[in-house]
Design a protein around this motif. Structure first.
Motif: not given
Length: 394
Positions: A193-203
């Motif tokens: 699993f690779l965290q991204t800033s975009q994924k955090i923004i989506q959640f």
């Protein structure tokens, strides 16, 4: 610090001026050991319409087609309902998605990830709705699956989250996940699993606290975010008329210090998304300090600090991490009414180790059979391919 949506899902796409019709979307699944991959699927599905209905299968159906579930159906129903993008759940939804089900709940189409779900006899559970053009696909979240999480718990290694290289037994596990002699299934096997800033923004789609909100701080590992956590957060949410819950997540090394073994099973980036998906949480602090200091309380203007009935381990210097909120008279211990802990989940897995290992192997074997049939069809001339049936069509 990550702000999160709290309360109901975004309603900006609801009916406004004019005669726009509400688009109702259907999702279904086992939702066993609900994780951020499930939440991301439901987030994507909700974005395709205006109202999301989620069907959850019974224990009996899952055992028949897939293997023994980790959680009971009642636990799974409540977990799914706690995901902020879900508008409604249907308990005991059929394992095979039929047009009759979509029509019964007035849903325009169903949404599933770009993996494959098979019945016990190897048929695609979405075959009927696909043929009718009432199927939409969303992107599967890489790096997590219920099967992978079960595997992590079965290993119970000690260096799981250290800065050193992966322990040999974990590396062996990732290299030969399903013990299948052929290549690995892209849907069941382990991936990073690779965290991204975009994924955090989506959640994290929320707002700042407003005047009149009661700011409540809770902290912990929130590992394998489960029904025990949900029950606790729901009780906390009910403490105020306008609650604004901030969840502090401890770093992996901090959790490993007070929990030991291979805890946390999910790393801090995975745990962040899991907590952000909960409808009761407004904001997440990534890497929150273990001791709740005066500086933290003042910074977030905290009105109340809550902790459940689980044991509170002393800080590294032997002090009580809740000393300051207790001194201020804003500490409250909450009885969630649910005794489930991450430790008990691991015990469930270990107790039924052979069953879960067999389930994982059987699941991957069926997926590989489907992949093999697809490859054969793609390699044949167009006319000849029409004559060949794969495992999902036999």
């Amino acid at each position: 610090m990550i702000r999160n949506g709290h309360g109901t899902a975004d309603s900006s796409k609801k009916l406004g001026l004019g005669t726009k019709r509400t688009v109702r979307v259907w999702c279904d699944g086992c939702y066993d050991m609900v994780h951020y991959g499930h939440s991301n699927q439901l987030r994507q599905a909700r974005a395709m319409g205006d109202y999301l209905v989620v069907g959850v299968h019974t224990d009996e159906e899952i055992a028949k087609h897939k293997g023994p579930p980790v959680f009971t159906q009642e636990e799974r129903y409540k977990m799914v309902q706690a995901i902020k993008w879900v508008d409604e759940i249907v308990a005991g939804a059929p394992y095979v998605t039929a047009l009759e089900t979509l029509d019964k709940y007035n849903c325009d189409f169903c949404v599933h990830g770009n993996d494959i779900t098979l019945t016990v006899d190897g048929r695609d559970t979405y075959e009927e709705v696909k043929k009718a053009g009432r199927y939409r696909e969303c992107k599967r979240t890489q790096g997590v699956s219920t099967t992978d999480l079960v595997g992590r718990m079965l290993l119970m290694t000690k260096a799981h989250h250290s800065s050193r290289e992966l322990p040999s037994e974990y590396q062996e596990y990732t290299d030969s996940f399903g013990k299948c002699p052929r290549s690995h299934s892209p849907w069941t096997g382990v991936s990073q699993f690779l965290q991204t800033s975009q994924k955090i923004i989506q959640f994290a789609s929320g707002k700042e606290p407003e005047p009149g909100d009661t700011i409540i701080y809770v902290a912990g590992a929130f590992d394998l975010f489960h029904i025990g956590h949900v029950c606790f957060l729901e009780k906390v949410y009910q403490l105020a008329e306008r609650p604004y819950i901030i969840a502090g997540l401890h770093f992996d090394q901090e959790v490993n210090h007070y929990k030991g073994k291979n805890y946390p099973i999910m790393n801090v980036h995975e745990r962040t998304l899991s907590v952000l998906a909960c409808r009761y949480v407004a904001e997440v602090v990534i890497g929150a300090p273990y001791a709740i200091t005066a500086n933290l309380l003042d910074h977030f203007k905290v009105d109340l600090v809550c902790h459940g009935k689980t044991e509170v381990m002393p800080d590294k210097d032997g002090s009580d991490p809740y000393k300051e909120p207790k001194r201020r008279g804003i500490f409250r211990q909450i009885n969630s009414g649910n005794d489930l802990t991450t430790d008990l989940i691991v015990q469930r897995i270990i107790k039924n180790r052979l069953e879960y290992e067999a389930r994982n192997q059987k699941k991957e074997a069926r997926e590989l059979a489907v992949l093999e049939a697809i490859k054969k069809r793609e390699a044949m001339p167009e006319g000849a391919a029409m004559q060949v049936k794969g495992p999902c069509e036999a």
